[in-house]
Design a protein around this motif. Sequence first.
Motif, PDB file in Angstrom:
ATOM      1  N   ARG A  40       0.837  -1.209   0.000  1.00 45.90           N
ATOM      2  CA  ARG A  40       0.000   0.000   0.000  1.00 45.90           C
ATOM      3  C   ARG A  40       0.867   1.253   0.000  1.00 45.90           C
ATOM      4  N   GLY A  96      -5.108   1.137  -1.711  1.00 48.47           N
ATOM      5  CA  GLY A  96      -5.488  -0.276  -1.847  1.00 48.47           C
ATOM      6  C   GLY A  96      -5.495  -0.718  -3.301  1.00 48.47           C
ATOM      7  N   ALA A  99      -1.986  -0.738  -4.652  1.00 49.41           N
ATOM      8  CA  ALA A  99      -1.203  -1.817  -4.041  1.00 49.41           C
ATOM      9  C   ALA A  99      -1.393  -3.111  -4.824  1.00 49.41           C
TER      10      ALA A  99
END
Length: 230
Positions: A40, A96, A99
């Motif tokens: 992240r 998120g 990531a």
Amino acid sequence: MSNPLIVAVDGPAGSGKSSICRAVASRLGWTYVNTGALYRAVGLIAAERSVSLDDDENLVKLVEEFQKNFTWDPATGRLYVGSDDLTLRLNSHTAGANASLVAKNSAVRAALLPVQRKLAFFSPKGAIVDGRDIGTVVFADSACKVFMTASLEERAKRRLRQLEAEGSADSSLKLETLMREIEQRDIQDSKRGIAPLVMCDGATLLDTSKLTFEESVETLIRIISQSYNI
Ligand code: DC
């Protein structure tokens, strides 16, 4: 000094890994290592610096710089780059989503591999390490591997409750939308060519769909105690 005992926990987004692992680590007096936070952080920094996720060269430079400059507080899980505290921003949608995309990059994964091991070895007693490839790659020799999951609907409901509690869910946000997003993330994490999310041989399945938080915590402690003398 001997190496800490390692519990390798893998599972899809929203299965409860981080909150359950953190609670179990705290009860045992162990360290909790959330490896997703590293991916992240890389995704977040790339977005903040407008580094394209297709730009391998600059992405690798960014990871190398991150490796040198980040600090992590095992007691609180806070992650800093220099004096910049990234912790709250790591939960953003951008962090998120990015990531999951940077996690497909083999150079990024290779650079983050030793970092994850080092963080776990900070622990004097034991470490609970969660992610997607902990039992298959990062700590493939761990004597205690767990695959934690929950149904797609339950994971979306939990995410919705979390967003509502944070005050960041607007009234138009639908459960179906979250289910689609999580499903997309599942596909990205489990169908990628490198270190995909799979339940590895020897892992114990922990399905938290019908368990309360406390039941999940107790079940994980029971699983750990079957492998280690705690
Ligand atoms: O656990 P999380 O949702 O914070 O992880 C964010 C993303 O990072 C996830 O979509 C997949 C990736 N990840 C990974 O590929 N390998 C790990 N060990 C941890 C996370």
